[in-house]
Write a protein that holds these residues in place. Sequence first.
Motif, mmCIF file in Angstrom:
data_model
loop_
_atom_site.group_PDB
_atom_site.id
_atom_site.type_symbol
_atom_site.label_atom_id
_atom_site.label_comp_id
_atom_site.label_asym_id
_atom_site.label_seq_id
_atom_site.Cartn_x
_atom_site.Cartn_y
_atom_site.Cartn_z
ATOM 1 N N ALA A 303 -60.581 69.564 55.906
ATOM 2 C CA ALA A 303 -61.976 69.191 55.673
ATOM 3 C C ALA A 303 -62.174 68.690 54.243
ATOM 4 N N VAL A 304 -61.581 69.395 53.286
ATOM 5 C CA VAL A 304 -61.667 68.962 51.889
ATOM 6 C C VAL A 304 -61.039 67.584 51.724
ATOM 7 N N ALA A 305 -59.877 67.381 52.355
ATOM 8 C CA ALA A 305 -59.180 66.100 52.230
ATOM 9 C C ALA A 305 -60.006 64.951 52.806
ATOM 10 N N VAL A 306 -60.629 65.169 53.946
ATOM 11 C CA VAL A 306 -61.452 64.108 54.550
ATOM 12 C C VAL A 306 -62.670 63.824 53.682
ATOM 13 N N ASP A 307 -63.299 64.871 53.151
ATOM 14 C CA ASP A 307 -64.443 64.648 52.265
ATOM 15 C C ASP A 307 -64.029 63.937 50.984
ATOM 16 N N ALA A 308 -62.809 64.203 50.511
ATOM 17 C CA ALA A 308 -62.344 63.604 49.264
ATOM 18 C C ALA A 308 -61.904 62.164 49.436
ATOM 19 N N LEU A 309 -61.217 61.876 50.553
ATOM 20 C CA LEU A 309 -60.505 60.602 50.686
ATOM 21 C C LEU A 309 -60.976 59.732 51.845
ATOM 22 N N GLY A 310 -61.643 60.340 52.804
ATOM 23 C CA GLY A 310 -61.980 59.633 54.035
ATOM 24 C C GLY A 310 -60.973 59.951 55.117
ATOM 25 N N ALA A 311 -61.431 59.967 56.366
ATOM 26 C CA ALA A 311 -60.574 60.382 57.482
ATOM 27 C C ALA A 311 -59.366 59.476 57.662
ATOM 28 N N ASP A 312 -59.491 58.202 57.309
ATOM 29 C CA ASP A 312 -58.387 57.267 57.536
ATOM 30 C C ASP A 312 -57.215 57.499 56.594
ATOM 31 N N ARG A 313 -57.389 58.329 55.567
ATOM 32 C CA ARG A 313 -56.302 58.596 54.628
ATOM 33 C C ARG A 313 -55.756 60.011 54.777
ATOM 34 N N SER A 337 -60.372 66.377 65.715
ATOM 35 C CA SER A 337 -61.380 65.559 66.389
ATOM 36 C C SER A 337 -62.713 65.607 65.653
ATOM 37 N N LEU A 338 -63.122 66.808 65.238
ATOM 38 C CA LEU A 338 -64.378 66.948 64.505
ATOM 39 C C LEU A 338 -64.345 66.184 63.189
ATOM 40 N N LEU A 339 -63.191 66.179 62.537
ATOM 41 C CA LEU A 339 -63.056 65.504 61.252
ATOM 42 C C LEU A 339 -62.804 64.004 61.411
ATOM 43 N N GLY A 340 -62.355 63.596 62.583
ATOM 44 C CA GLY A 340 -62.087 62.186 62.828
ATOM 45 C C GLY A 340 -60.779 61.690 62.241
ATOM 46 N N CYS A 341 -59.831 62.599 62.017
ATOM 47 C CA CYS A 341 -58.570 62.181 61.402
ATOM 48 C C CYS A 341 -57.435 62.190 62.425
ATOM 49 N N ARG A 342 -56.372 61.515 62.083
ATOM 50 C CA ARG A 342 -55.206 61.391 62.960
ATOM 51 C C ARG A 342 -54.485 62.725 63.092
ATOM 52 N N LEU A 343 -54.062 63.057 64.308
ATOM 53 C CA LEU A 343 -53.267 64.256 64.558
ATOM 54 C C LEU A 343 -52.072 63.900 65.430
ATOM 55 N N ASP A 344 -50.885 64.153 64.909
ATOM 56 C CA ASP A 344 -49.654 64.005 65.686
ATOM 57 C C ASP A 344 -49.062 65.379 65.950
ATOM 58 N N SER A 345 -48.201 65.449 66.959
ATOM 59 C CA SER A 345 -47.513 66.700 67.281
ATOM 60 C C SER A 345 -46.006 66.475 67.246
ATOM 61 N N ILE A 346 -45.310 67.314 66.473
ATOM 62 C CA ILE A 346 -43.854 67.254 66.369
ATOM 63 C C ILE A 346 -43.325 68.672 66.582
#
Length: 556
Positions: A303-313, A337-346
Amino acid sequence: MTDRLTIALAQINPTVGALAANAALIRQARAQAADRGADLVVCPELSICGYPPEDLVLKPFFLDRVQAVVEELAAETADGGPALLVGAPWRVGGKRHNAALLLDGGRIEAVRLKHDLPNYGPFDEKRVFEPAGLPGPISFRGVRLGVLICEDMWTPDVAETLAETGAEILIVPNGSPFEMDKADRRLSLAVARVTETGLPLIYVNQVGGQDELVFDGASFALNADHTLLAQLPAFEQHVAITAWTRTTDGWRGSSTTLTPPPERLESVYRAMVLGLRDYVEKNRFPGVLIGLSGGIDSAISAAVAVDALGADRVHCVMMPSPYTSQDSLDDAADCASLLGCRLDSIAIAPAMTAFAGMLAPHFAGRDPDITEENLQSRARGMTLMALSNKFGSMVLSTGNKSEMSVGYATLYGDMCGGYSVLKDVYKTTVYDVSRWRNAHRPGDGLGPGGRVIPERILTKAPTAELKPNQTDQDTLPPYEVLDDILSCLVEQDLGLDEIMARGHDRETVNRVWRMLDRAEYKRRQAPPGVKVTARSFGKDRRYPITSGLLSLLQQK
């Protein structure tokens, strides 16, 4: 004699060592102030080079370039616009000083040197600067200005000397880092100096992130009767104008800038956002990578990262093992999903199998233990670092202060990363700040409004999920107990009896103390992170790795 004076407070965000960029910020602030009729623009401490410059000031070529930039700015003041009061490392008589320089009329009109050099916590100015004697005021357009550089305000001597030698307005350029509840201390000290001298005071603080420090700005000005005439916003750049008039009782100011300070949890969250944003931007990372586990620490870090940089980063990666629950998988997906950022699974099961086979001949006859748990964490760390190497984004470590205190973290595993926003945030505060973010979106935040952390993440028992049915409380005391004991040990330096008097039993206190001491070697290898308390791990708290403290505890 001048009866009116307009002084601009330039709360800017410099970068250590970026002399040209910092000069550009000063020019921009001066242009804004000129448009609003300012006579003088006051910049923060060491604004030319950024604060703290540390050992950069030991390099003569660096000081040469600082001097050249100051002289360039001084020459520009020949245009008839406002004067500048800037901060810079400055050589006088072959010695290095922390200086404030008045630039006016095309030249360096006056130089004042810092008297009281801080040498505690994150400050070690006595390593690189020489202290100066007590200063006198600067004559500026018929007004005698008393300049106190940051720490000079924290004790009465400099202000008293300036008042006795004829100062009419006190001006305090600052590089004062954020920590919880520090704003009240700054204001109370300023009020004390005003009370002692009977003079109004202008306090200009730097804003922005610099490594582990975050400068919150929150500059202000006080009239001689203690009234707050200006309060600049915290955690953002701002130029404010104060208009001063000479009266029979001395100078009195007025301003239209009175921004209420953020409350405690908001200030912690915004410090984390600004610290991460500037660390990423000033070091030119394209974005961040986060191991999103479905737990609270990685969720609030995201959440902090999205607020700081934007979800696309912000790129989140779920790395399930055979012990990962479906709840964790679902919670990580919901959070992303709530944050709108990319999520991959490895999945890390193939790595676990490979390590088990590789080490089997050497582990023969020994039962599985924490070794196999740590291998899972290290497989995740290697996965994130591989993605970082390939694509350039910085890995954001997600460990909190409670875990770092007692060593509940794996070297080269979940401790991997270039930066940590939770490094100085206890687990109980992590929950409080997470609830705050679900209810509030910071004004400068780039993330969505509304809930960003799923409710189940806030309510379920925290777990590392490195073995079946594992929770943190299998190994640690309840976080409410742990954090209070740690605060007593780390921030307050209390002894055993004093901590027990707060209601904690001797065995638990000794156990936590032992874990804290034994984990020092891990903390030395941890990434930097945002400082929010009075004593963060690193420069604030310098303990030996090899120590006889444990033997003293055992004698109790």
